[in-house]
Design an enzyme around this catalytic site. Structure first.
Site, PDB file in Angstrom:
ATOM      1  N   ASN A  71      97.306  40.379   5.648  1.00  0.00           N
ATOM      2  CA  ASN A  71      97.302  39.481   4.501  1.00  0.00           C
ATOM      3  C   ASN A  71      97.404  38.005   4.862  1.00  0.00           C
ATOM      4  OD1 ASN A  71     100.003  39.539   5.256  1.00  0.00           O
ATOM      5  ND2 ASN A  71     100.758  39.505   3.163  1.00  0.00           N
ATOM      6  N   TYR A 136      85.686  30.612   2.888  1.00  0.00           N
ATOM      7  CA  TYR A 136      86.643  31.618   2.435  1.00  0.00           C
ATOM      8  C   TYR A 136      85.891  32.818   1.855  1.00  0.00           C
ATOM      9  CZ  TYR A 136      90.758  33.593   0.118  1.00  0.00           C
ATOM     10  OH  TYR A 136      91.771  34.432  -0.287  1.00  0.00           O
ATOM     11  N   LYS A 140      86.188  36.555   3.508  1.00  0.00           N
ATOM     12  CA  LYS A 140      86.719  37.672   2.721  1.00  0.00           C
ATOM     13  C   LYS A 140      85.642  38.726   2.466  1.00  0.00           C
ATOM     14  CE  LYS A 140      90.967  36.425   2.574  1.00  0.00           C
ATOM     15  NZ  LYS A 140      92.010  37.265   3.185  1.00  0.00           N
ATOM     16  N   THR A 171     100.651  31.304  -4.660  1.00  0.00           N
ATOM     17  CA  THR A 171     101.241  31.171  -3.333  1.00  0.00           C
ATOM     18  C   THR A 171     101.176  29.710  -2.923  1.00  0.00           C
ATOM     19  OG1 THR A 171      99.138  31.460  -2.174  1.00  0.00           O
ATOM     20  CG2 THR A 171     100.409  33.476  -2.645  1.00  0.00           C
TER      21      THR A 171
END
Length: 179
Positions: A71, A136, A140, A171
């Protein structure tokens, strides 16, 4: 942090990696406070040898590994032409290359025991194009494809692979990358 707490609440023994020693120690203290055994390891996921050493330390400390949760992540939210090669390579290494390396390393322990689970945290960004997040999205998407491929490859074993596609999660990473 939340994943470590969930596993700790279930009585798991944890090896946790982070590049940020203060953040790592904070999480380690939190999960110790509920009685969990935790091995905190400061690891720069861009350093192949450090990753290999950390996985080896975790296997040695616990006598093997049952679950890997991939993660770690870096996110860049900015117009693509402004992203330097260095920033792009940093993201791709942490979000993709390190995750693939970690899988290979834990499989060396899991396959001989015919037991284990690998959880790869991809992202909805793997399947939903997001402007300003080209690298990104690519990382991913590649992690998700690799995860699904590995799941099929290991279907004849008792080593399971799960791909998770979360949407936005509150986050520090998400908060620091608002476009």
């Amino acid at each position: 942090r939340a994943t470590a707490h969930l596993f700790a609440d279930e009585g798991a023994r944890l090896a946790i990696f982070d590049i940020n020693e203060a953040a790592l120690e904070a999480v380690a203290q939190e999960v110790r406070s509920v009685g969990a055994e935790v091995l905190p390891l400061v690891v720069n996921l861009r350093d192949r040898q450090a990753v290999e050493k950390a996985v080896g330390s975790a296997i040695e400390h616990f006598g093997g590994l049952d679950i890997l949760v991939n993660n770690a992540g870096v996110q860049i939210v900015t117009p693509t032409p402004t992203i330097t090669d260095e920033r792009a390579e940093h993201l791709l290494t942490v979000d993709l290359t390190a995750a693939l390396r970690l899988q290979r390393l834990v499989l060396e322990d899991m396959l001989p025991h015919d037991h284990g689970t690998i959880v790869n945290i991809a992202s909805l960004a793997a399947i939903v194009p997001t402007p300003g997040m080209m690298h990104y999205n690519a990382a991913k998407s590649a992690l998700a494809a690799a995860s699904e491929s590995l799941r099929a490859e290991l279907s004849h074993t008792n080593v399971n692979v799960l791909t998770v596609y979360p949407g936005p999660v509150a986050t520090d990473m998400e908060a620091s990358n608002v476009a």
